[in-house]
Design a protein around this motif. Structure first.
Motif, PDB file in Angstrom:
ATOM      1  N   ALA A 155      63.420   0.236  11.804  1.00 39.92           N
ATOM      2  CA  ALA A 155      63.165  -0.086  10.400  1.00 39.92           C
ATOM      3  C   ALA A 155      64.441  -0.430   9.635  1.00 39.92           C
ATOM      4  CB  ALA A 155      62.465   1.088   9.721  1.00 39.92           C
ATOM      5  N   THR A 156      65.595   0.033  10.115  1.00 45.24           N
ATOM      6  CA  THR A 156      66.827  -0.152   9.340  1.00 45.24           C
ATOM      7  C   THR A 156      67.874  -1.025  10.026  1.00 45.24           C
ATOM      8  OG1 THR A 156      67.793   1.871  10.270  1.00 45.24           O
ATOM      9  CG2 THR A 156      66.563   2.101   8.217  1.00 45.24           C
ATOM     10  N   TYR A 157      67.563  -1.580  11.189  1.00 43.11           N
ATOM     11  CA  TYR A 157      68.612  -2.289  11.942  1.00 43.11           C
ATOM     12  C   TYR A 157      69.128  -3.543  11.244  1.00 43.11           C
ATOM     13  CZ  TYR A 157      65.679  -6.082  13.745  1.00 43.11           C
ATOM     14  OH  TYR A 157      64.897  -7.188  13.861  1.00 43.11           O
ATOM     15  N   THR A 158      68.348  -4.152  10.378  1.00 42.24           N
ATOM     16  CA  THR A 158      68.823  -5.355   9.695  1.00 42.24           C
ATOM     17  C   THR A 158      69.669  -5.031   8.462  1.00 42.24           C
ATOM     18  OG1 THR A 158      66.786  -5.497   8.412  1.00 42.24           O
ATOM     19  CG2 THR A 158      66.880  -6.758  10.474  1.00 42.24           C
ATOM     20  N   ASP A 159      69.600  -3.788   8.009  1.00 42.20           N
ATOM     21  CA  ASP A 159      70.372  -3.356   6.847  1.00 42.20           C
ATOM     22  C   ASP A 159      71.055  -2.035   7.185  1.00 42.20           C
ATOM     23  OD1 ASP A 159      71.398  -3.323   4.253  1.00 42.20           O
ATOM     24  OD2 ASP A 159      69.638  -2.308   3.442  1.00 42.20           O
ATOM     25  N   VAL A 160      71.987  -2.084   8.108  1.00 46.41           N
ATOM     26  CA  VAL A 160      72.632  -0.884   8.623  1.00 46.41           C
ATOM     27  C   VAL A 160      73.484  -0.223   7.545  1.00 46.41           C
ATOM     28  CG1 VAL A 160      74.239   0.011  10.350  1.00 46.41           C
ATOM     29  CG2 VAL A 160      72.672  -1.830  10.944  1.00 46.41           C
ATOM     30  N   LYS A 161      73.264   1.069   7.376  1.00 52.54           N
ATOM     31  CA  LYS A 161      74.059   1.872   6.457  1.00 52.54           C
ATOM     32  C   LYS A 161      74.426   3.159   7.168  1.00 52.54           C
ATOM     33  CE  LYS A 161      72.155   0.225   2.157  1.00 52.54           C
ATOM     34  NZ  LYS A 161      70.855  -0.338   2.059  1.00 52.54           N
ATOM     35  N   LYS A 162      75.592   3.668   6.871  1.00 52.32           N
ATOM     36  CA  LYS A 162      76.046   4.910   7.488  1.00 52.32           C
ATOM     37  C   LYS A 162      75.033   6.025   7.224  1.00 52.32           C
ATOM     38  CE  LYS A 162      79.770   8.182   7.760  1.00 52.32           C
ATOM     39  NZ  LYS A 162      81.016   8.657   7.257  1.00 52.32           N
ATOM     40  N   ASP A 163      74.735   6.770   8.276  1.00 54.64           N
ATOM     41  CA  ASP A 163      73.840   7.932   8.208  1.00 54.64           C
ATOM     42  C   ASP A 163      72.392   7.579   7.830  1.00 54.64           C
ATOM     43  OD1 ASP A 163      75.976   9.573   8.907  1.00 54.64           O
ATOM     44  OD2 ASP A 163      76.468  10.022   6.815  1.00 54.64           O
ATOM     45  N   ALA A 164      71.992   6.334   8.038  1.00 52.23           N
ATOM     46  CA  ALA A 164      70.636   5.917   7.688  1.00 52.23           C
ATOM     47  C   ALA A 164      69.586   6.734   8.434  1.00 52.23           C
ATOM     48  CB  ALA A 164      70.439   4.434   7.967  1.00 52.23           C
ATOM     49  N   CYS A 165      69.846   7.064   9.679  1.00 53.18           N
ATOM     50  CA  CYS A 165      68.882   7.823  10.491  1.00 53.18           C
ATOM     51  C   CYS A 165      69.488   9.140  10.952  1.00 53.18           C
ATOM     52  CB  CYS A 165      68.436   6.986  11.685  1.00 53.18           C
ATOM     53  SG  CYS A 165      67.605   5.458  11.223  1.00 53.18           S
ATOM     54  N   LYS A 166      70.378   9.680  10.147  1.00 54.21           N
ATOM     55  CA  LYS A 166      71.111  10.887  10.522  1.00 54.21           C
ATOM     56  C   LYS A 166      70.176  12.065  10.789  1.00 54.21           C
ATOM     57  CE  LYS A 166      74.797  13.897   8.860  1.00 54.21           C
ATOM     58  NZ  LYS A 166      75.770  14.105   7.789  1.00 54.21           N
ATOM     59  N   GLU A 167      69.207  12.282   9.931  1.00 54.79           N
ATOM     60  CA  GLU A 167      68.278  13.410  10.085  1.00 54.79           C
ATOM     61  C   GLU A 167      67.456  13.272  11.364  1.00 54.79           C
ATOM     62  OE1 GLU A 167      64.382  15.189   7.834  1.00 54.79           O
ATOM     63  OE2 GLU A 167      65.981  14.374   6.584  1.00 54.79           O
ATOM     64  N   GLU A 168      66.954  12.081  11.617  1.00 56.87           N
ATOM     65  CA  GLU A 168      66.150  11.840  12.812  1.00 56.87           C
ATOM     66  C   GLU A 168      66.988  12.019  14.083  1.00 56.87           C
ATOM     67  OE1 GLU A 168      66.355   9.929  10.146  1.00 56.87           O
ATOM     68  OE2 GLU A 168      64.323   9.553   9.423  1.00 56.87           O
ATOM     69  N   PHE A 169      68.239  11.524  14.046  1.00 53.99           N
ATOM     70  CA  PHE A 169      69.126  11.666  15.191  1.00 53.99           C
ATOM     71  C   PHE A 169      69.456  13.133  15.443  1.00 53.99           C
ATOM     72  CE2 PHE A 169      73.394  11.849  17.085  1.00 53.99           C
ATOM     73  CZ  PHE A 169      73.129  11.196  18.269  1.00 53.99           C
ATOM     74  N   ALA A 170      69.674  13.885  14.373  1.00 48.65           N
ATOM     75  CA  ALA A 170      69.997  15.305  14.501  1.00 48.65           C
ATOM     76  C   ALA A 170      68.843  16.063  15.163  1.00 48.65           C
ATOM     77  CB  ALA A 170      70.329  15.896  13.137  1.00 48.65           C
ATOM     78  N   LYS A 171      67.625  15.760  14.770  1.00 44.00           N
ATOM     79  CA  LYS A 171      66.461  16.429  15.359  1.00 44.00           C
ATOM     80  C   LYS A 171      66.302  16.060  16.829  1.00 44.00           C
ATOM     81  CE  LYS A 171      63.896  16.971  11.069  1.00 44.00           C
ATOM     82  NZ  LYS A 171      62.715  16.560  10.299  1.00 44.00           N
ATOM     83  N   PHE A 172      66.515  14.800  17.164  1.00 40.89           N
ATOM     84  CA  PHE A 172      66.430  14.356  18.556  1.00 40.89           C
ATOM     85  C   PHE A 172      67.520  15.037  19.387  1.00 40.89           C
ATOM     86  CE2 PHE A 172      67.353  10.755  21.678  1.00 40.89           C
ATOM     87  CZ  PHE A 172      66.369  11.157  22.567  1.00 40.89           C
ATOM     88  N   GLY A 173      68.733  15.053  18.867  1.00 42.90           N
ATOM     89  CA  GLY A 173      69.840  15.691  19.569  1.00 42.90           C
ATOM     90  C   GLY A 173      69.617  17.178  19.775  1.00 42.90           C
ATOM     91  N   ALA A 174      69.096  17.851  18.759  1.00 44.88           N
ATOM     92  CA  ALA A 174      68.814  19.288  18.877  1.00 44.88           C
ATOM     93  C   ALA A 174      67.759  19.539  19.952  1.00 44.88           C
ATOM     94  CB  ALA A 174      68.351  19.846  17.533  1.00 44.88           C
TER      95      ALA A 174
END
Length: 62
Positions: free
Chosen positions: A33-52
């Motif tokens: 959903a965000t790859y065309t408008d990349v911003k720092k930490d755009a998917c930070k929460e989702e990545f953190a949950k996946f990593g955990a």
């Protein structure tokens, strides 16, 4: 010696495709959903949950 089913790489593969599939899907959808408008930490929460989830899955003894 580890058996082929208990190697760290095998456990990571299973964790990322089976155990943590829900978190991976949510993270992937965020990236899509965000790859065309990349911003720092755009998917930070989702990545953190996946990593955990991956870290927890890798801790388990198989």
């Amino acid at each position: 010696m580890s058996t082929p089913t208990t190697t760290p790489l095998r456990r990571l593969a299973v964790a990322s495709t089976v155990t943590c599939s829900q978190q991976a899907t949510v993270y992937g959808k965020c990236i899509l959903a965000t790859y065309t408008d990349v911003k720092k930490d755009a998917c930070k929460e989702e990545f953190a949950k996946f990593g955990a989830c991956l870290r927890e899955a890798m801790k388990r003894k198989w």
